[in-house]
Design an enzyme around this catalytic site. Structure first.
Site, PDB file in Angstrom:
ATOM      1  N   ASP A  58       0.884  -1.169   0.000  1.00 27.29           N
ATOM      2  CA  ASP A  58       0.000   0.000   0.000  1.00 27.29           C
ATOM      3  C   ASP A  58       0.922   1.219   0.000  1.00 27.29           C
ATOM      4  O   ASP A  58       2.072   1.121   0.426  1.00 27.29           O
ATOM      5  CB  ASP A  58      -0.846  -0.044   1.285  1.00 27.29           C
ATOM      6  CG  ASP A  58      -1.595   1.245   1.497  1.00 27.29           C
ATOM      7  OD1 ASP A  58      -2.202   1.736   0.534  1.00 27.29           O
ATOM      8  OD2 ASP A  58      -1.536   1.773   2.629  1.00 27.29           O
ATOM      9  N   ASP A  80      -1.766  -0.830   5.609  1.00 27.71           N
ATOM     10  CA  ASP A  80      -2.346  -0.454   6.892  1.00 27.71           C
ATOM     11  C   ASP A  80      -3.872  -0.426   6.852  1.00 27.71           C
ATOM     12  O   ASP A  80      -4.512  -0.058   7.825  1.00 27.71           O
ATOM     13  CB  ASP A  80      -1.807   0.924   7.326  1.00 27.71           C
ATOM     14  CG  ASP A  80      -2.326   2.028   6.425  1.00 27.71           C
ATOM     15  OD1 ASP A  80      -2.682   1.732   5.258  1.00 27.71           O
ATOM     16  OD2 ASP A  80      -2.396   3.189   6.873  1.00 27.71           O
ATOM     17  N   ASP A  86       0.023   5.120   0.603  1.00 25.28           N
ATOM     18  CA  ASP A  86      -0.148   6.211   1.567  1.00 25.28           C
ATOM     19  C   ASP A  86      -0.149   5.694   2.990  1.00 25.28           C
ATOM     20  O   ASP A  86      -0.829   4.722   3.313  1.00 25.28           O
ATOM     21  CB  ASP A  86      -1.447   6.957   1.263  1.00 25.28           C
ATOM     22  CG  ASP A  86      -1.279   7.781   0.010  1.00 25.28           C
ATOM     23  OD1 ASP A  86      -0.497   8.745   0.049  1.00 25.28           O
ATOM     24  OD2 ASP A  86      -1.869   7.411  -1.019  1.00 25.28           O
TER      25      ASP A  86
END
Ligand code: HEM
Length: 813
Positions: free
Chosen positions: A506, A762, A508
């Site tokens: 991922d 996250d 960001d």
């Protein structure tokens, strides 16, 4: 006591015998050296290069053969360098002639470029086999004339367009046949030689029937064994069989020639285009003289041999190298161009075109590296026509010169770590003249070099996209570096091929910080210890920089509303036009709903990809680079090394992928594995310690799947310095399609028997998508009090998680 004396006498006797042998050896060698050079006179003798003539008759032949038989061919030249220093030229006695060995780029280049000072000087036995009327023995003028006539139709890729579709069809049909269940195991090299032979016969003698082809091919096998053997013309010896094979070749080719002459005499015109035999029959010199039959036959014997043997071997080794290096295989197939080429071929196009071939940049590096490592033409022969100085030493008139292309390619001062198969060494400017000589140089440069590269690349293209090899006899490499028999099969076992890990990140808040800086939540997590306003200020500065890069360099204002999930999504509309002078501002781009505007969008995507590959240092001006560097440092300082720790972690993975594995794989035995040590104290802990065993088994590829739109995500990768570890093709935007769809695409691209996937992020979306894909998921959690970016996360931990998931799934079924 008597017995003790007797033993002592024996020792004395043995020592005397050894001393006598050493003395006789030295005297005989000195005498031989003196006999060979005495006639030169004192002045010329003193200018000879260092070296030794060895024993009478054999000279250095035993040492030469021993080195090649022992599997360490470089030992032969290495012994001259060790004993006489790096002079670049040495004198010796080989193939019954006083000989100069030229072993450096400068020495080889000087000899190869001087066609008046040096003519060909092949050993007599080789000339007898190839043909006294062929290029290896022709006069200077005849060579120039016939070479011009025969080289033009096979030289330059444009001239080769004529043969491309035949090559393509032959390759496709061959691969299909070998991999069909009915074929069972096949001798890979034998089949490849058959394939390249079919191609060269088509070019030189189109329309040859199967019986002629088979007869020729069998004879060439014997001819080539004989060329590598001692010239002993007695039944049972390879050279004897080779001479017999040559007589057979002459008779078959003479038969075809007679047939053509007879047909022409009756006024029949052959159907189809003119081939090389027709050209040779019709060729006239300036006095109107035509070539005699024995001249045509010898030229054909030479061309048909040169035109299939080396190409077959190099194709085999390139395939084996790719197969044994899954990371390079994956790069050639996916990250580099092959899948892209496949995707961009319109449905109406039949087979590959020259334009497709010209896009095969990485594959061309693979071929060059194979040529360098394998050295199929490891040496070439010349003879001095007058006294000539090379590297300050005399090459006397009439002496033979051996050009050791192999030494040039294996010289660690020219090619660092020369035994490592590393196609990436060919990135950047072309090699200096004389340092890369797989096809020779000068007036006798191989006329088939473009044809060979085309054949090999077409084969590798199809192989990469649809095939794998499984060796039936994995030990055969150690027997000889040049010979290998490999069996084609549909799959490969997990033990033989290293595991490739594909990490799907991922972006960001996992690899970069932006949102939490902008909304102040980053500072908030520190309970007032971090300056909130500074967080927001840094976030805004990033936002501005990202947008500026997108607008200034990535056409963002024009294409903002046409987000694609990855940069090559519209590649099929790209016609490959050269964009160097293309005026993007004047092409009236509008909504890409039709093919024309889709093509314009594809051009923009290509330009963005090229800029990404070049890197920001090449596209930003001095001022912008400073702004960017300052912001990066400010962010890193404010976040206690948050950015650089993510990058270091990535770099560690890339280290496996790029360097360590390649080093270990093909050649290195027992080398210790260098482990990257981050300079940042906090990072050392975060990265943990990787072991030689774990790195030796794995290679890796990084992908990013981000929920943001594609163009700003690419800009972020560049600005947050992730471009070295994530190729632009591996950046996916899940904005419109969702993460699961992106994960599926990644699986389609990389899936294979030894490939493992792992998602790291996250958020919920990637976690759920990973569960559906049955991939391990590593959750990144933000702990403000932790001393580094990825608390508790290091390579062994990730691997343990992956091992658990993959081992249990393989046990399941
Ligand atoms: C990977 C494939 C090939 C390699 C590595 C290779 C290598 C070489 C080398 C090193 C030479 C120069 C020898 C010297 O310096 O005296 C040479 C010459 C030659 N090659 Fe190739 N070759 C390959 C493929 C081909 C093909 C496909 C053809 C035919 C179409 C061909 C035809 C020839 C001929 C006729 C010569 C002699 C040139 C002359 O003396 O003027 N080769 N090759």
């Amino acid at each position: 006591m008597a017995a003790a004396w007797a033993a002592g006498d024996l020792w004395v006797l043995a020592a005397a015998v050894v001393a006598g042998v050493v003395l006789v050896d030295a005297v005989v060698r000195r005498a031989h050296d003196w006999v060979r050079v005495a006639a030169l006179g004192a002045e010329r003798r003193s200018r000879l290069p260092p070296g030794e003539m060895g024993w009478p008759m054999v000279g250095s032949m035993w040492a030469f053969l021993r080195a090649f038989k022992s599997g360490n061919p470089d030992a032969f030249i290495a012994s001259f360098i060790r004993r006489f220093g790096r002079t670049g030229v040495y004198r010796t006695f080989m193939f019954s002639s006083p000989t100069i060995l030229a072993v450096t780029p400068e020495a080889c280049k000087q000899v190869l470029m001087d066609d008046e000072g040096f003519v060909t000087g092949w050993p007599k036995a080789t000339v007898t086999l190839i043909g006294p009327k062929s290029f290896v023995n022709m006069s200077y003028d005849d060579h120039r004339r016939i070479r011009k006539l025969t080289a033009a139709p096979i030289n330059g890729f444009d001239a080769l367009t004529t043969y491309l579709s035949f090559i393509d069809q032959t390759v496709v049909a061959s691969l299909r046949r070998w991999s069909s269940p009915e074929s069972g195991q096949v001798e890979f090299l034998t089949e490849l030689r058959r394939m390249t032979f079919k191609i060269i016969v088509q070019i030189f003698m189109s329309g040859a029937d199967d019986a002629t082809m088979e007869a020729l091919e069998r004879s060439y096998t014997d001819l080539n064994y004989g060329m590598r053997a001692m010239a002993i013309n007695l039944p049972g010896f390879a050279y004897y069989r080779a001479l017999r094979a040559r007589r057979k070749l002459v008779s078959v080719l003479q038969g075809v020639l007679d047939g053509r002459r007879a047909a022409a005499a009756k006024g029949f015109k052959r159907s189809g285009a003119m081939d090389m035999m027709d050209r040779l029959i019709e060729a006239e010199d300036e006095r109107g003289r035509r070539l005699a039959d024995d001249e045509i036959v010898d030229v054909l014997i030479m061309y048909l041999n040169a035109g299939h043997e080396s190409s077959g071997h190099i194709t085999m080794w390139a395939t084996v190298f790719l197969q044994e290096n899954p990371d390079i295989f994956a790069r050639a197939k996916v990250q580099a161009e092959q899948e892209e080429i496949m995707r961009s071929i319109p449905a109406t196009q039949n087979g590959l075109t020259l334009r497709d071939f010209k896009k095969m940049h990485f594959l061309s590096q693979v071929v060059d590296e194979t040529l360098r490592c394998v050295n199929i033409s490891f040496v070439s022969f010349r003879q001095a026509t007058r006294d000539i100085f090379v590297n300050g030493y005399l090459i006397p008139k009439g002496w033979k010169v051996q050009l050791w292309y192999r030494s040039v390619h294996m010289d660690d001062q020219v090619y660092p770590d020369p035994k490592m198969f590393n196609p990436s060494r060919w990135e950047g400017p072309p090699p200096k003249a004389g340092t890369f000589l797989p096809f020779g140089l000068g007036a006798r440069l191989c006329p088939g070099n473009d044809l060979a590269k085309l054949e090999i690349s077409v084969f590798l293209h199809h192989f990469l996209l649809g095939y794998k090899l499984k060796r039936a006899n994995p030990k055969c490499r150690s027997r000889s570096e040049m010979d290998g028999v490999v069996a084609a099969s549909a799959d490969a076992t997990r033990d033989e091929i290293k595991i490739m890990n594909v990490y799907i990140w991922d972006m960001d808040e996992t690899l970069i910080l932006l949102k939490s800086l902008l909304d102040g939540s980053y500072a908030g997590a520190f309970d007032g210890l971090k300056d909130h306003d500074k967080s927001v200020d840094i976030g805004k500065r990033w936002e501005n920089l990202i947008l500026e890069l997108c607008d200034e360099h990535f056409f963002y204002e024009e294409i903002e509303n046409y987000n694609e999930p990855f940069l090559s999504a519209v590649k099929e509309y790209d016609d490959g036009k050269d964009l160097t002078t293309y005026d993007f501002e004047a092409d009236c781009f509008s909504s890409p709903y039709d093919d024309l505007n889709k093509r314009k969008l594809a051009y923009r995507h290509r330009a963005i990809g090229e800029k990404y590959t070049k890197g920001l240092e090449k596209i930003l001006d001095h001022h912008m680079i400073k702004v960017w560097n300052d912001l990066y440092s400010a962010t890193d300082k404010y976040t206690d090394g948050w950015l650089s720790s993510a990058l270091m972690w990535h770099n560690q993975m890339l280290m496996w992928y790029n360097r360590v594995l390649m080093r270990l794989k093909l050649y290195k035995v027992g080398a210790s594995v260098p482990c990257m040590r981050p300079s940042h104290k906090l990072l050392e802990e975060a990265m943990g310690k990787s072991t030689a065993e774990s790195t030796a088994k794995h290679s890796s590829i990084n992908c990013i799947v981000t929920s943001g739109s594609l163009i700003p995500s690419l800009a972020k990768c560049l600005l947050y310095r992730l471009d070295d570890v994530v190729a632009f093709e591996n950046v996916y935007s899940s904005w419109e399609v969702g993460k699961l769809q992106c994960f599926k695409w990644i699986k389609e691209r990389y899936d294979g028997p030894n490939v493992r996937f792992c998602a790291i992020g996250d958020g919920h979306e990637e976690c759920t998508a990973a569960q559906i894909m049955k991939w391990p998921f590593v959750k990144i959690e933000f702990h403000p009090d932790a001393p580094h970016r990825f608390p508790g996360l290091n390579l062994p931990t990730i691997h343990r998680i992956m091992d658990t998931v993959y081992d249990s799934s393989s046990n399941d079924g």
